[in-house]
Design a protein around this motif. Structure first.
Motif, PDB file in Angstrom:
ATOM      1  N   ARG A  40       0.844  -1.191   0.000  1.00  0.00           N
ATOM      2  CA  ARG A  40       0.000   0.000   0.000  1.00  0.00           C
ATOM      3  C   ARG A  40       0.879   1.241   0.000  1.00  0.00           C
ATOM      4  O   ARG A  40       2.074   1.184   0.271  1.00  0.00           O
ATOM      5  CB  ARG A  40      -0.899   0.020   1.242  1.00  0.00           C
ATOM      6  N   PHE A  94       1.835   4.902   1.713  1.00  0.00           N
ATOM      7  CA  PHE A  94       1.764   5.513   3.041  1.00  0.00           C
ATOM      8  C   PHE A  94       2.507   6.836   3.013  1.00  0.00           C
ATOM      9  O   PHE A  94       3.385   7.071   2.175  1.00  0.00           O
ATOM     10  CB  PHE A  94       2.318   4.586   4.130  1.00  0.00           C
ATOM     11  N   THR A  95       2.127   7.710   3.932  1.00  0.00           N
ATOM     12  CA  THR A  95       2.691   9.046   4.028  1.00  0.00           C
ATOM     13  C   THR A  95       3.658   9.089   5.202  1.00  0.00           C
ATOM     14  O   THR A  95       3.372   8.527   6.266  1.00  0.00           O
ATOM     15  CB  THR A  95       1.577  10.085   4.228  1.00  0.00           C
ATOM     16  N   TYR A  96       4.763   9.776   5.030  1.00  0.00           N
ATOM     17  CA  TYR A  96       5.724   9.919   6.123  1.00  0.00           C
ATOM     18  C   TYR A  96       6.462  11.235   5.934  1.00  0.00           C
ATOM     19  O   TYR A  96       6.147  12.038   5.047  1.00  0.00           O
ATOM     20  CB  TYR A  96       6.683   8.732   6.179  1.00  0.00           C
ATOM     21  N   VAL A 117       5.312  10.753   0.140  1.00  0.00           N
ATOM     22  CA  VAL A 117       4.344   9.666  -0.030  1.00  0.00           C
ATOM     23  C   VAL A 117       5.080   8.511  -0.682  1.00  0.00           C
ATOM     24  O   VAL A 117       5.620   8.652  -1.788  1.00  0.00           O
ATOM     25  CB  VAL A 117       3.142  10.096  -0.891  1.00  0.00           C
ATOM     26  N   THR A 161      -6.392   6.229  -4.079  1.00  0.00           N
ATOM     27  CA  THR A 161      -5.492   5.894  -2.971  1.00  0.00           C
ATOM     28  C   THR A 161      -4.561   7.055  -2.659  1.00  0.00           C
ATOM     29  O   THR A 161      -4.306   7.366  -1.491  1.00  0.00           O
ATOM     30  CB  THR A 161      -4.671   4.641  -3.322  1.00  0.00           C
ATOM     31  N   GLU A 173      -4.051   9.380   0.842  1.00  0.00           N
ATOM     32  CA  GLU A 173      -2.800   9.723   1.516  1.00  0.00           C
ATOM     33  C   GLU A 173      -2.611  11.236   1.607  1.00  0.00           C
ATOM     34  O   GLU A 173      -2.119  11.747   2.612  1.00  0.00           O
ATOM     35  CB  GLU A 173      -1.618   9.085   0.774  1.00  0.00           C
ATOM     36  N   HIS A 214      -4.338  12.751   4.590  1.00  0.00           N
ATOM     37  CA  HIS A 214      -3.578  12.807   5.846  1.00  0.00           C
ATOM     38  C   HIS A 214      -2.800  14.121   5.939  1.00  0.00           C
ATOM     39  O   HIS A 214      -2.702  14.723   7.023  1.00  0.00           O
ATOM     40  CB  HIS A 214      -2.613  11.624   5.929  1.00  0.00           C
ATOM     41  N   VAL A 224       0.205  13.736  10.086  1.00  0.00           N
ATOM     42  CA  VAL A 224       1.377  12.885   9.889  1.00  0.00           C
ATOM     43  C   VAL A 224       2.355  13.044  11.046  1.00  0.00           C
ATOM     44  O   VAL A 224       2.821  12.054  11.631  1.00  0.00           O
ATOM     45  CB  VAL A 224       2.056  13.209   8.544  1.00  0.00           C
ATOM     46  N   TYR A 257       3.202   9.989  13.902  1.00  0.00           N
ATOM     47  CA  TYR A 257       4.525   9.414  14.141  1.00  0.00           C
ATOM     48  C   TYR A 257       5.001   9.710  15.562  1.00  0.00           C
ATOM     49  O   TYR A 257       5.622   8.860  16.213  1.00  0.00           O
ATOM     50  CB  TYR A 257       5.522   9.934  13.111  1.00  0.00           C
ATOM     51  N   GLU A 286      -7.833   7.312   9.611  1.00  0.00           N
ATOM     52  CA  GLU A 286      -8.187   6.742   8.315  1.00  0.00           C
ATOM     53  C   GLU A 286      -9.541   7.273   7.851  1.00  0.00           C
ATOM     54  O   GLU A 286      -9.729   7.589   6.672  1.00  0.00           O
ATOM     55  CB  GLU A 286      -8.200   5.215   8.391  1.00  0.00           C
ATOM     56  N   HIS A 327      -6.723  -0.431  11.266  1.00  0.00           N
ATOM     57  CA  HIS A 327      -7.523   0.165  10.207  1.00  0.00           C
ATOM     58  C   HIS A 327      -8.983  -0.233  10.436  1.00  0.00           C
ATOM     59  O   HIS A 327      -9.259  -1.370  10.843  1.00  0.00           O
ATOM     60  CB  HIS A 327      -7.076  -0.298   8.814  1.00  0.00           C
TER      61      HIS A 327
END
Length: 647
Positions: free
Chosen positions: A137, A139-141, A149, A169, A173, A176, A182, A186, A242, A275
């Protein structure tokens, strides 16, 4: 029904993350108190050195410094967790990029570019492609202001064969990033991990190896409850974010998001579901009002965390701030009140803005919050057990607030009053929301939040002070209310009641039924203070034979009498003859410091000085505690009245 703006107020994930940080702080306090106070052997030697001082003033200064250090030491727990969390937060983006062997995604297909532009972000993220196998999948960071992303290595293929799935999708992201969750996510994840590594596991092992069965069990089960609370709160926060991201993406990609969730597959469930169920996500996407309901579980969890924080932080502030105990506990309550208001109060306000708030949910949230505070008081380290009976480094008994030591009738009354007050505050929040939202909109919360936090702070601080007093002495409800709620405090509380009623004025002008009920609001709020009307001061303690200390010159016998009689030996607030008798008794003691304390009592009685009598009483209690636990010399036991020879 009018269209609901799910983002007119901070999203639900925000309040859950606040609750998580509050819970982690409570657990870190527990760890700091255990490792730096209870399990540290050096306190015994330091206290013993204080007991060797020749002057009572030096003894008081020395023991006070130790108590202040013991009060401040638990702050090292949250500080250590915070430092580790910040270090992990700073290092994480580079480590994630290196782990995935990621490279920037270029060039962007037109559909991807359009999706990023439609998100309306002031700083578009960097799209990265993972080079480490098949990424299941996106994901954002990253961290502010540079976010990334992570895309799977197959993105180039799917961008051509299934562009709608890719853009939906990606929109999720980007949601977020629009929610600005984000960084918080974290930080929350690292906070939970660091708490487990620094506090939960080491403290359980330490308690099992260094103490007896009773304190080890007491520490372990409280530690386990806090750990489960952190884990459950983290999972709830991740699930909520989510939903928030789905709703953000649905604002500009509704058809694609509906199709994505309609054909989506549920992730494999682990120990905690991180989730939401796909079916639930689809329901919330189509009906955002489902998210705008207050949660009883969140109210209980926030009360538990706040109870631990206020109980611990109140002792710290009382030791270091030159203010009355009640003010120190109000300050401690304020620290916990803002997150509590952001969790419980914001949930009620959000439901009111969506017109989904019911009185059942309002009252349920108030009762749940009050119950959580009681549970938090039971979980707090200082309420665990009588630590000074097990560990020599524990502070003296005046710092312990074990609720099981309160008279049953008083305990029931205190719990009932707390539940009533928290329910009244949530009820006020519901009325205020219905009064302000029609004219000022949901964002009127920014004005209600500080006042709601003030109400929560006063209630929590006052209740925990009363709990400490009731645990230290066997006070009845009327005496306890009169001890805590002085005339000055009563005036301040009445001012809060007046301001609370005044805040509902817009509701009164538009609702005649509410106008008829408004005069009853102050009466209901003052109801818990009813004992004050019948007891302006504590019932005078008899100073007869039952309140006297044993007529002995031995320090051991005198201190044993102190533990038996308690504050009755001090007499009523203006009972200076009782202090004079106490001074005469202590002046003949075989302990030099107790003799000096006796002189202080006599000087205070002659000058009719309450301040000098209070200092003398503190020195008396503290000296007896030192003689009992840190004897620098042998204290003779009381002489038995029965013959021991010649039988």
């Amino acid at each position: 029904m009018r269209e609901i703006d799910a983002f007119s107020l901070p999203p639900p994930s925000t309040e859950r993350l606040r609750l998580l940080f509050l819970t982690v702080a409570a657990g870190a306090f527990f760890g700091g108190y255990w490792f730096l106070v209870l399990a540290r052997d050096g306190w015994r030697a330091q206290n013993g050195a204080c007991g060797q001082l020749a002057q009572v003033a030096d003894f008081l200064d020395c023991s006070t410094r130790i108590l202040v250090l013991q009060s401040l030491a638990p702050l090292a727990g949250p500080a250590l967790v915070a430092v580790l969390v910040v270090l992990a937060y700073v290092a994480a983006p580079a480590m994630i990029t290196r782990w995935h062997r990621a490279e920037p995604y270029a060039p962007w297909p037109e559909a991807v570019r359009a999706t990023v532009e439609e998100a309306g972000l002031s700083r578009p993220p960097v799209l990265m492609v993972s080079g480490r196998g098949l990424l299941p999948r996106m994901f954002t960071y990253g961290r502010y202001p540079r976010y990334r992303v992570m895309l799977p290595g197959s993105i180039r293929l799917y961008a051509v064969t299934d562009p709608s799935t890719v853009t939906a999708t990606l929109a999720h992201e980007l949601g977020h990033l629009r929610n600005r969750d984000v960084d918080r996510t974290y930080l929350a994840m690292f906070a939970a991990i660091c708490l487990a590594l620094v506090t939960v596991v080491p403290m359980g092992l330490s308690a099992a190896m260094t103490t007896g069965a009773t304190p080890a069990f007491s520490v372990t089960w409280r530690n386990a409850v806090l750990a489960l609370l952190v884990a459950a709160t983290f999972a709830a926060a991740i699930r909520a974010r989510e939903h928030d991201a789905d709703l953000r993406a649905g604002q500009y990609r509704p058809v694609e998001m509906d199709a994505l969730l309609s054909g989506g597959r549920q992730e494999r469930r682990g120990l905690l579901r991180l989730h939401p169920r796909i079916a639930r996500r689809l329901e919330v996407l189509r009906s955002p009002a489902l998210l705008m309901r207050p949660s009883v579980a969140e109210a209980v969890a926030s009360g538990i965390a706040a109870g631990v924080i206020v109980d611990e932080l109140g002792v710290i502030l009382q030791a270091v701030l030159p203010v009355p105990s009640l003010v120190a506990y109000w300050a401690a309550g304020a620290v916990a009140a803002f997150p509590v208001s952001g969790v419980v109060g914001l949930g009620l306000w959000r439901a009111a803005s969506a017109r989904t708030l019911t009185w059942g949910a309002t009252l349920g949230s108030g009762v749940a919050l009050g119950a959580g505070l009681v549970i938090g008081a039971l979980l707090a380290p200082r309420s665990s057990v009588q630590w000074n009976l097990w560990l020599s480094g524990a502070p003296d008994y005046t710092a312990v607030a074990a609720l099981d030591q309160i008279l049953p009738g008083t305990a029931i009354w205190m719990v009932a009053v707390l539940l009533l007050l928290t329910t009244l505050i949530t009820g006020w929040l519901a009325l205020a929301a219905r009064a302000w939202i029609p004219g000022a909109g949901p964002r009127a919360w920014r004005y209600a939040a500080p006042f709601a936090a003030l109400l929560f702070a006063v209630v929590m601080g006052t209740w925990f002070v009363a709990a400490r007093l009731a645990a230290a002495e066997r006070w009845g409800p009327a005496d306890l209310a009169a001890l805590v709620i002085t005339p000055q405090v009563a005036l301040f509380l009445m001012l809060l009641v007046f301001l609370s009623s005044l805040a509902l004025w817009p509701r009164v002008r538009t609702a005649p039924a509410a106008a008829a009920l408004l005069p009853a609001v102050p009466l209901v709020l003052v109801l818990p203070l009813a004992p004050l009307l019948v007891a302006q001061a504590p019932t005078p303690v008899p100073v007869g034979q039952a309140a006297r200390l044993p007529d002995s010159t031995q320090a051991g016998a005198i201190c044993l009498g102190l533990y038996t009689v308690g504050t009755a030996a001090f007499g009523a607030p203006a009972d200076h003859p009782a202090r004079a008798r106490l001074g005469e008794l202590l002046r003949d003691s075989d302990d030099p410091l107790l003799r000096q304390v006796g002189d202080m009592f006599l000087r205070g009685a002659r000058a009719r000085s309450q301040d000098l009598a209070a200092v003398a009483w503190t020195a008396f209690v503290r000296r007896c505690d030192h003689l009992n636990r840190y004897p620098g010399r042998s204290v003779p036991d009381p002489v038995s009245p029965f013959p021991v020879e010649g039988w």
